[in-house]
Design a protein around this motif. Sequence first.
Motif, PDB file in Angstrom:
ATOM      1  N   HIS A 147      34.006  69.885  -2.529  1.00 56.31           N
ATOM      2  CA  HIS A 147      33.903  68.758  -1.064  1.00 56.31           C
ATOM      3  C   HIS A 147      33.486  67.652  -1.308  1.00 56.31           C
ATOM      4  CE1 HIS A 147      32.519  72.832   0.657  1.00 56.31           C
ATOM      5  NE2 HIS A 147      33.519  73.286   0.478  1.00 56.31           N
ATOM      6  N   ILE A 148      33.857  66.889  -2.764  1.00 54.58           N
ATOM      7  CA  ILE A 148      33.635  66.211  -3.217  1.00 54.58           C
ATOM      8  C   ILE A 148      35.275  64.719  -3.101  1.00 54.58           C
ATOM      9  CG2 ILE A 148      33.066  63.319  -4.247  1.00 54.58           C
ATOM     10  CD1 ILE A 148      31.212  65.814  -5.622  1.00 54.58           C
ATOM     11  N   PRO A 149      35.800  64.773  -1.658  1.00 52.21           N
ATOM     12  CA  PRO A 149      37.426  64.678  -2.465  1.00 52.21           C
ATOM     13  C   PRO A 149      37.538  62.900  -2.388  1.00 52.21           C
ATOM     14  CG  PRO A 149      36.547  63.917   0.515  1.00 52.21           C
ATOM     15  CD  PRO A 149      35.947  64.385  -0.538  1.00 52.21           C
ATOM     16  N   ARG A 150      38.532  62.732  -4.065  1.00 51.22           N
ATOM     17  CA  ARG A 150      38.437  60.841  -4.601  1.00 51.22           C
ATOM     18  C   ARG A 150      39.921  61.578  -4.730  1.00 51.22           C
ATOM     19  NH1 ARG A 150      34.555  60.762  -9.139  1.00 51.22           N
ATOM     20  NH2 ARG A 150      34.216  63.371 -10.012  1.00 51.22           N
ATOM     21  N   PHE A 174      33.812  77.509  10.695  1.00 47.86           N
ATOM     22  CA  PHE A 174      33.369  76.521  11.753  1.00 47.86           C
ATOM     23  C   PHE A 174      34.461  75.997  12.060  1.00 47.86           C
ATOM     24  CE2 PHE A 174      31.156  75.583   7.565  1.00 47.86           C
ATOM     25  CZ  PHE A 174      29.837  75.720   7.693  1.00 47.86           C
ATOM     26  N   PRO A 175      33.595  75.830  14.140  1.00 51.00           N
ATOM     27  CA  PRO A 175      34.982  74.858  15.185  1.00 51.00           C
ATOM     28  C   PRO A 175      35.441  74.080  15.002  1.00 51.00           C
ATOM     29  CG  PRO A 175      33.032  76.595  15.734  1.00 51.00           C
ATOM     30  CD  PRO A 175      32.758  76.394  14.463  1.00 51.00           C
ATOM     31  N   GLU A 176      34.388  73.285  14.105  1.00 62.46           N
ATOM     32  CA  GLU A 176      34.929  71.667  14.245  1.00 62.46           C
ATOM     33  C   GLU A 176      35.964  71.932  13.472  1.00 62.46           C
ATOM     34  OE1 GLU A 176      31.681  73.254  14.100  1.00 62.46           O
ATOM     35  OE2 GLU A 176      30.851  71.716  14.470  1.00 62.46           O
ATOM     36  N   ASN A 177      35.893  72.832  12.200  1.00 57.17           N
ATOM     37  CA  ASN A 177      37.017  72.416  11.290  1.00 57.17           C
ATOM     38  C   ASN A 177      37.837  73.166  11.659  1.00 57.17           C
ATOM     39  OD1 ASN A 177      34.724  71.818   9.813  1.00 57.17           O
ATOM     40  ND2 ASN A 177      35.772  72.654   7.727  1.00 57.17           N
ATOM     41  N   ARG A 178      38.359  74.314  12.588  1.00 55.71           N
ATOM     42  CA  ARG A 178      38.820  75.204  13.005  1.00 55.71           C
ATOM     43  C   ARG A 178      39.844  73.828  14.373  1.00 55.71           C
ATOM     44  NH1 ARG A 178      40.394  80.716  14.259  1.00 55.71           N
ATOM     45  NH2 ARG A 178      39.213  81.422  12.880  1.00 55.71           N
ATOM     46  N   ARG A 179      39.360  73.304  14.643  1.00 52.95           N
ATOM     47  CA  ARG A 179      40.205  71.648  15.588  1.00 52.95           C
ATOM     48  C   ARG A 179      40.626  71.008  14.632  1.00 52.95           C
ATOM     49  NH1 ARG A 179      35.436  72.581  18.630  1.00 52.95           N
ATOM     50  NH2 ARG A 179      34.444  70.872  17.666  1.00 52.95           N
ATOM     51  N   GLY A 198      35.683  70.639   3.510  1.00 52.40           N
ATOM     52  CA  GLY A 198      33.951  70.530   3.858  1.00 52.40           C
ATOM     53  C   GLY A 198      33.443  71.321   5.522  1.00 52.40           C
ATOM     54  N   TYR A 199      32.190  70.591   4.815  1.00 55.64           N
ATOM     55  CA  TYR A 199      31.623  71.646   6.042  1.00 55.64           C
ATOM     56  C   TYR A 199      30.886  70.028   7.012  1.00 55.64           C
ATOM     57  CZ  TYR A 199      30.508  75.111   2.871  1.00 55.64           C
ATOM     58  OH  TYR A 199      30.702  75.981   2.228  1.00 55.64           O
ATOM     59  N   PRO A 200      31.264  70.498   8.491  1.00 54.40           N
ATOM     60  CA  PRO A 200      30.741  69.192   9.214  1.00 54.40           C
ATOM     61  C   PRO A 200      29.773  68.442   8.549  1.00 54.40           C
ATOM     62  CG  PRO A 200      31.834  72.000  10.359  1.00 54.40           C
ATOM     63  CD  PRO A 200      31.464  71.989   8.900  1.00 54.40           C
ATOM     64  N   ARG A 201      29.486  69.279   8.476  1.00 52.17           N
ATOM     65  CA  ARG A 201      27.310  67.892   8.270  1.00 52.17           C
ATOM     66  C   ARG A 201      27.824  67.604   7.246  1.00 52.17           C
ATOM     67  NH1 ARG A 201      26.285  72.397   5.927  1.00 52.17           N
ATOM     68  NH2 ARG A 201      26.039  72.653   2.755  1.00 52.17           N
ATOM     69  N   GLU A 202      29.023  67.400   6.200  1.00 48.26           N
ATOM     70  CA  GLU A 202      29.159  66.950   4.976  1.00 48.26           C
ATOM     71  C   GLU A 202      30.841  65.602   5.700  1.00 48.26           C
ATOM     72  OE1 GLU A 202      29.164  69.460   1.465  1.00 48.26           O
ATOM     73  OE2 GLU A 202      30.809  69.684   2.514  1.00 48.26           O
ATOM     74  N   TRP A 203      31.441  65.898   6.510  1.00 51.60           N
ATOM     75  CA  TRP A 203      32.546  64.898   6.633  1.00 51.60           C
ATOM     76  C   TRP A 203      32.072  64.400   8.102  1.00 51.60           C
ATOM     77  CZ3 TRP A 203      33.879  65.913  11.728  1.00 51.60           C
ATOM     78  CH2 TRP A 203      34.371  67.209  12.124  1.00 51.60           C
ATOM     79  N   HIS A 238      32.706  58.811   4.448  1.00 49.96           N
ATOM     80  CA  HIS A 238      32.959  59.705   4.330  1.00 49.96           C
ATOM     81  C   HIS A 238      33.912  60.070   3.865  1.00 49.96           C
ATOM     82  CE1 HIS A 238      34.653  64.087   3.359  1.00 49.96           C
ATOM     83  NE2 HIS A 238      33.688  64.141   2.831  1.00 49.96           N
ATOM     84  N   PRO A 239      35.142  60.427   2.542  1.00 52.36           N
ATOM     85  CA  PRO A 239      36.231  60.179   2.441  1.00 52.36           C
ATOM     86  C   PRO A 239      37.183  60.201   2.963  1.00 52.36           C
ATOM     87  CG  PRO A 239      35.446  60.418   0.377  1.00 52.36           C
ATOM     88  CD  PRO A 239      34.046  60.792   1.334  1.00 52.36           C
ATOM     89  N   ARG A 240      36.848  61.225   3.631  1.00 51.66           N
ATOM     90  CA  ARG A 240      37.400  62.125   4.255  1.00 51.66           C
ATOM     91  C   ARG A 240      39.186  61.648   4.762  1.00 51.66           C
ATOM     92  NH1 ARG A 240      38.616  64.746   9.229  1.00 51.66           N
ATOM     93  NH2 ARG A 240      37.808  63.980  10.759  1.00 51.66           N
ATOM     94  N   SER A 241      40.463  62.488   4.410  1.00 49.49           N
ATOM     95  CA  SER A 241      41.639  62.400   4.596  1.00 49.49           C
ATOM     96  C   SER A 241      42.449  63.681   4.514  1.00 49.49           C
ATOM     97  CB  SER A 241      42.303  61.332   3.043  1.00 49.49           C
ATOM     98  OG  SER A 241      43.761  61.018   3.042  1.00 49.49           O
TER      99      SER A 241
END
Length: 281
Positions: A237-240, A16-21, A255-260, A265-268
């Motif tokens: 894909h459930i960061p905690r 996913f380009p968004e994840n690559r960034r 995880g996938y862009p639609r998730e984060w 979403h608790p992305r760190s």
Amino acid sequence: MPHGNLMGISDLHVAFPENRRIVEELYPESPADWLVIAGDVGESPEDLRWVLQLLTRRYATVIWAPGNHDLWTLRDDPRGLRGEARYRLLVEICRSFGVHTPEDPYPVWSGPGGPLVVAPLFLLYDYSFRTPSAVTKEQALEEAYAAGVVCSDEFLLHPDPYPSREAWCRARVSHTEGRLAACDPELRTVLVNHFPLVRNPTRVLRHPEFAQWCGTALTADWHVRFRAAAVVYGHLHIPRTTWHDGVRFEEVSVGYPREWRTPGHPRSVPRRIFPAAVRGD
């Protein structure tokens, strides 16, 4: 050089380009920081090379454990390597960048809270995380097909030369158990695996039928037996942060862009494993 932070990340999914960034923007807090990558970098060896070329220039030490996506053999894969042969190719790619793999001596991190043996693991799953209504693997798969939540591993993750994924899992568990038992008994460990070592984290899955592709009951006591100060995993894909038998478990997936992209979403990225931070679940 003194050891900095021990950081963790997984499920980069850089197709996913968004994840690559996101990966392009990963920088350590200190040049002495270590980074553990708990699997699912991408679906091709080229993905792995790209990520490691970038991150090994920034982090003092990089440690890798494979995820199920890393082991997929796609139809357009020019090499066509399957199972163990594919895994060995990924190990050699990691070694070419000086990255520690499950096949190498476990490094010792000596930063605040250490010394800690950082052990990357490759264990797979054996369909033992079944729903209460599924007594056998066959029943578990039937339930999953009926619910429409079948993991793509059934079509893309081949166990060659083993007769099944669960047979490969048993072989990996046996091999890894011996290596962990041989570690210095005076040192605590950080166990790094793509799948959770215990079943409890899978109980929050929206589709419980999917848990059968999320680990093995054979490792249910490893965090206690092998003196884990922390367990690092991804896949869900459930960061905690959760606690099991007094041991801290960190799910570190991007995880996938639609998730984060979901609000709240608790992305760190990445998550600090040591020195330990104080967080809730």
